[in-house]
Design an enzyme around this catalytic site. Sequence first.
Site, mmCIF file in Angstrom:
data_model
loop_
_atom_site.group_PDB
_atom_site.id
_atom_site.type_symbol
_atom_site.label_atom_id
_atom_site.label_comp_id
_atom_site.label_asym_id
_atom_site.label_seq_id
_atom_site.Cartn_x
_atom_site.Cartn_y
_atom_site.Cartn_z
ATOM 1 N N ASP A 286 7.398 55.184 24.945
ATOM 2 C CA ASP A 286 6.028 55.221 24.055
ATOM 3 C C ASP A 286 5.344 56.739 24.394
ATOM 4 O O ASP A 286 5.947 57.605 25.048
ATOM 5 C CB ASP A 286 5.009 54.062 24.697
ATOM 6 C CG ASP A 286 3.847 54.059 23.644
ATOM 7 O OD1 ASP A 286 3.812 54.731 22.578
ATOM 8 O OD2 ASP A 286 3.039 52.868 23.835
HETATM 9 C C1 BGC Z 1 1.135 53.577 20.990
HETATM 10 C C2 BGC Z 1 2.536 53.013 20.479
HETATM 11 C C3 BGC Z 1 2.618 53.870 19.096
HETATM 12 C C4 BGC Z 1 2.764 55.356 19.677
HETATM 13 C C5 BGC Z 1 3.289 56.142 18.468
HETATM 14 C C6 BGC Z 1 1.132 55.100 21.298
HETATM 15 O O1 BGC Z 1 -0.131 55.605 21.596
HETATM 16 O O2 BGC Z 1 1.006 52.812 22.307
HETATM 17 O O3 BGC Z 1 2.058 51.779 19.982
HETATM 18 O O4 BGC Z 1 4.009 53.256 18.577
HETATM 19 O O5 BGC Z 1 1.518 55.737 20.022
HETATM 20 O O6 BGC Z 1 2.307 56.595 17.625
#
Ligand code: BGC
Length: 760
Positions: A286
Site C-alpha cells: 500500500d
Molecule cells: C490506500 C489504498 C490505495 C492507495 C493508492 C492508500 O492510501 O490505502 O487503498 O489503493 O493509497 O492510492
Amino acid sequence: MKKKLAAVLFLAATFHMNAQQQKDQKMDAFVSSLMNRMTLEEKIGQMNLPSEGDIITGLGSNTNIAAKIRKGLVGGMFNIKGVQKIKEIQKIAVEESRLKIPLLFGMDVIHGYETVFPIPLGIACTWDMKAIEESARIAAKEASADGISWTFSPMVDIARDPRWGRVSEGSGEDPYLGGQIAKAMIRGYQGKDNTFSEKFNILACVKHFALYGAGEAGRDYNTADMSHIRMYNEYFYPYKAAVEQGVASVMASFNVVDAVPAHANKWLLTDVLRKEWGFEGFTVADYGGVGEIVNHGLGNLKESSAAALNAGLDMDMVSEGFLNTLPASIKEGKVDIAKIDQACRRVLEAKYKLGLFKYPYKFCDTKRAQKEIYTNENRAVARKTAAESFVLLKNQGNILPLSKAKTIAVVGPMGDTKSNMVGTWSVAAKLDQPLTLVEGLRQTAGSKANIIYAKGSNLLSDQIMQKNATMFGRDIPWDNRTEDELIAEALNAASKADVIVAAMGESSEMSGESSSRTDIGIPPVQKRVLEQLLATGKPVVLVLFAGRPMTLVWEQENVPAILNVWFGGSEAAQAIGDVVFGDVNPGGKLVSTFPRSVAQIPLYYNHLNTGRPASDKGFEKFRSNYMDEKNAPLYPFGFGLSYTTFQYSPVTLSATEMRGDQTITASVNIKNTGSKDGAETVQLYVRDMAGSISRPVKELKGFEKIFLKAGESKTVKFVVTQEMLKFYNTALDFVSEPGEFQIMIGSSSNDVQTASINLK
Ligand code: BGC
C-alpha cells in the site's frame, strides 16, 4: 535414437497439454528469456511503483520518474488521469528504455470512473450481484479507455466498527456477502475467465490483506489483533474468494497482524496467501507501506525492505525502499536473488497476461476516451444502481413517495452540493458534473413541483473542521451567517412548503481514508435545524447522506421518514428523485449494523452467544447487558423497508436429516401484500446449535433478490449443502460436525422463520 525418442515423447506431452498449460509455457519461456537479459537493477525496477502526479492519496511522493523509467527502474505508475499523458509516459518506457518493457498504470477506480456508482458500502446494499458486476465492468471500460490497466479494487476488508471512515469503501460486516461481492467485481474488471481477452479487461487488486478493517477503536491504520480462529471464520473469506476468482494482485494492509506489519508478514503473504490458497499473481504494497515498516519498529528502510521482500511482497508502492536498498542487501547476503527473480517474474507475468508485451499501447487508444467515458448509457446504469442502493429506514404513514405536484422545501447543507454527490474515493470523477439534490429533484419532479431551497446550517459548527471534511475539491463553502439567521431562512422556506426534505448527514470526505470519527451522529449543528423543522408540524423526510452506519436513535423516534442514500455517485441526485417521487420503489438492505450508540461498538449480527445472554425483558443483573442501553442495534444487518410489504410463510424442508454429500431444500413462500411492485432480498441464515467451538448465533449462507408485482407471490428455494455448515475448528481445519442446525429464512437478520435440520 535417444534424441528421437525424447522428441517424440515431448511432442506427445505437448499434445496432451491443455491450452492453458501451453499458454503458461509460452509465457514462462518469454519471461525467462527477457529476465536473462535484465540486470539486477532492472529487475528491481519492475518491483517499483512510484507516484508523481495530480492525485496523491498518501504521505509523500516521488521525483525524477521519467529519468528512472528511461533506466528501467520503474514497473508501473498510478493515479495519473488522462490517456494522452499516460501514452506519453508509456512511450518513454517502450521507446527509450533499454528493454522496452511497458509500464502498468494503476488507479483507485473504486466505484466507477467518471460515471460514478454508489460508494461500495452503498452498492453492497443492492444485494444485486449482476448490478455490482456490471458497475465494475463499466468502471473498467471507462478506465481502460483512459489509459488505466490496473485498478486497486475491490476492497474487501470486513468492518464492524463504523467509526472507521473506510467502512464506506467495503461491503460491510458479513464475510459470505463480502466474498460474493468480491467475486462479482473481479469478474467485472478482469472478465469471467481471466484471459483479458476484451480490450477493456484490466487487472484487479484485492485489498487490504489483511484485517485492515479491524483496527482498534476504529482509528485508521491502527493495530489489529485477533485469534487465528476468528481470522479464518470471520475475516479471511472475502480475500480467499477473490483469490478463487483469479484476482491478479493483492495489496498488503497498513496494520500489523500478530504484531508483524502485514507488509513484512510472511505468514500472511506467503503461507496463507500462496501456500494455502494457491495465489499465483503478484502482491503490492500500500502507499508507502514498505517505508512504514520503519515506524512499526522493525528497523531502518533497508531492513524493512528486506523483510518485506522476504515475507513475499513483490512490488513497492512509493517508498522506493526496494529500489534504493535491495542491491546492497543482496551484496550483504540479507536477501536472496531468487526472491527478486520471483517478484520480478510475477510482475512481468501480469504484464504478459494483460497483453502489454504484444500491444504496449493497448490502453492508449485516444479515440476511445472521447467515445466511451461518461456515456448516457453508462450513466443510465449508474442511476438505476444508485436507486437500488438506497435503504428506506422509516416511512411512518407512508409519507414517501411524495407527490410531484407540491411545494417542497429542501433544507440542509447537502441539498446544494455537486462535488459531494459522488462520495469518497472517486479520484477520476468530474466534480462539477453531478446535479445537486435540488437540481435532481427538480428534474425528476417535472414542472408541477415547486422546489425551494435553504441551507439551514453549515455542515459542521467549526470552520476548520468543515474544511477538513470538504477536502479534495468537495467544497461546501462556509456560510458566514449566524446559526439563527440560517435557521430563520430555513423556517421561512418551510412555511411556504407542503413537505420538507431535510438533506443532511455527512459530507463525502467525512468518511473514507483517514476519516475516523468518534461521534457518528448527524452533526449537532444540522440536527438543531432538523428539530426546528419538525416543530413546524409539517411532514419531514430525512434524506440522509452517510458514508458509514450512523447513530440515529433520536431521528428514528422523531422524524417520520428516513431514506438513507449513502453517496450514490454521479447520478445520485436523479436517483434520489426517482425514489422520493416513487418512480422506483426502494429495496436496499443494510450490510452493516447501525448501532444505537457508539459505546456498543463493535456491534454485528453474527456474534457468538455468551454464557449469560441478555434477556428480552431489559437489564438484568449478572447478564451480558448494559445498565443504560439495549444490546440490540437500531437497524440490524439485512434490514430495509419498501413502499410495499412482504409476507413470509413458514420454512418447509425437503428433509430434516442429511448425510455427508446429501442436500436439503429449504423453501419459503413470499407474498407482496402491499399495493406497489417491489424487490425483496430473501436471506438465508444458519446456526450450528452444538459444535466443538462456540458458533455464531446466525451466519448468512445464501440470499436471493426477487421482484414481485403487487399481490404476487413466489416460492424461494435454498439448497442447504454440507459446505454451508462447515467452519474452521481449533486446528484450523474446515469441517462440518454432526448435530442440529437451525435454518432461518427472512427479510433481515432479526426477522426470520426458523426450522431445524440434523446433520448425521
Ligand atoms: C490506500 C489504498 C490505495 C492507495 C493508492 C492508500 O492510501 O490505502 O487503498 O489503493 O493509497 O492510492
